[in-house]
Design an enzyme around this catalytic site. Structure first.
Site, PDB file in Angstrom:
ATOM      1  CB  CYS A 132      -0.870   0.321   1.632  1.00 19.60           C
ATOM      2  SG  CYS A 132      -1.790   1.751   1.657  1.00 19.60           S
ATOM      3  CB  CYS A 135      -0.586   2.911   4.196  1.00 20.50           C
ATOM      4  SG  CYS A 135      -1.597   2.055   3.373  1.00 20.50           S
ATOM      5  CG  ASP A 136       3.462   1.050   4.402  1.00 14.20           C
ATOM      6  OD1 ASP A 136       3.400   1.781   5.574  1.00 14.20           O
ATOM      7  OD2 ASP A 136       2.733   0.158   4.068  1.00 14.20           O
TER       8      ASP A 136
END
Ligand code: NAP
Length: 304
Positions: A132, A135-136
């Site tokens: 993701c 997300c990261d």
């Protein structure tokens, strides 16, 4: 005991659209979601192909859909459904937050990212291997990352990663991408993106964190090592069908086959979104699928 008219499993665009429809139809509706409302859509940076929005963040659209569904009376329950059983005319849903009984079920549980299955992948999850970008990506400011895959997810997430990383290397097993042409064009002209085509990742290595990927050219067999700090894997998604698999017919790719009226093989059980075998997997088609399944539920309940 509450008996819902419809239990919608999965709060992604398919499930939330279905809830807007069944809520408006005055059916007692519960959405059962195990993670975040919006599902994979909530983890998407921006959507430019949802009618009515020039560009909108996946998180923002998820919040709007949930607000609209709850406005029409749908309830939201946070739980993971492990099994759906048919008991007479009713459905019993076993969850980690108790049992739920409903007259009908719309199974819209979505899908989760597939592993690419190379040495080092599992070992470095959370230590450089990610599924993701939204997300990261911020962890990779001014660092180099590799992206595996040649579909829409891979190319879109690679573009997102360029906001943070100093270099994004897309490693794809063929010479052609299956992603939309408009995204391909953007990727090909991006100064931070490098393409390694007709190549697969053989292994991911490092010490505490990922430090490099070994890549094999599928034509020549030549191996090369590329220093990277992160590896983002986007090689497709696995549909969540385990809990209903005894009640439905699955396609060879493990997705639910629907009858023309949107029904599964079990009366009262409907399905929508990524779990369904169809041609296109996008937010717009998930919305359409959710609307059809909800309308099929209305017809089914009216007939009973
Ligand atoms: P996808 O379209 O199935 O693409 C998966 C990619 O991974 C393909 O390029 C495939 O290569 C590659 N791949 C699969 N297994 C591999 C392996 N073992 N090793 C190396 N490479 C492997 O998946 P997706 O990109 O996640 O998209 C899923 C669906 O969502 C699609 O229908 C897509 O259109 C849709 N989607 C749409 C958007 C949008 O904004 N329009 C965004 C994201 C997703 P090959 O090409 O060689 O098979």
């Amino acid at each position: 005991m509450n008996i819902y008219d419809v239990a919608i499993v999965g709060g992604g665009p398919a499930g939330m659209t279905a809830a807007i429809y069944t809520g408006r139809a005055m059916l007692m509706t519960v959405i059962i979601e195990k993670g975040v409302a919006g599902g994979l859509m909530a983890l998407t940076d921006k959507l430019e192909n949802v009618p009515g929005f020039d560009s909108i963040g996946g998180g923002e659209l998820s919040e709007l859909m949930l607000k609209q569904a709850t406005k029409f009376g749908a309830g939201l329950m946070m739980a993971d459904v492990s099994k759906v059983e048919k008991k007479g005319d009713l459905f019993l849903l076993h969850t980690d937050n108790g049992e739920v009984t409903a007259r009908t079920v719309i199974w819209a549980a979505g899908s989760s990212p597939r592993k690419v299955g190379v040495p080092g992948e599992m070992e470095y999850i959370g230590r450089g291997v990610s599924y993701c970008a939204v997300c990261d990506a911020a962890f990779y400011r001014d660092l180099r990352v590799a992206v595996i895959g040649g579909g829409d997810s891979s190319l879109k997430e690679a573009l997102y990663l360029t906001r943070f990383a100093s270099e994004v290397v897309i490693i794809h097993r063929r010479n052609e991408f299956r992603a939309e042409k408009i995204i391909q064009d953007e990727v090909r002209k991006h100064p931070k993106i490098k393409l390694i085509l007709e190549s697969v990742v053989e292994k991911i290595t490092g010490k505490d964190f990922v430090e490099s990927v070994t890549v094999k050219n599928v034509k020549s067999g030549a191996l090369s090592e590329h220093p990277v700090d992160g590896v983002f894997v986007f090689v497709g998604y696995t549909p969540h069908v385990e809990a209903v698999k005894e009640l439905v017919t699955l396609s060879p790719t493990g997705r639910i086959l629907l009858k023309p009226d949107g029904a599964t093989g079990t009366p009262g059980l409907f399905a929508a979104g990524d779990v369904v075998e169809k041609l296109v997997y996008q937010v717009a088609t998930a919305i359409g699928c959710g609307a059809s399944s909800a309308t099929a539920v209305e017809h089914y309940l009216a007939g009973h």
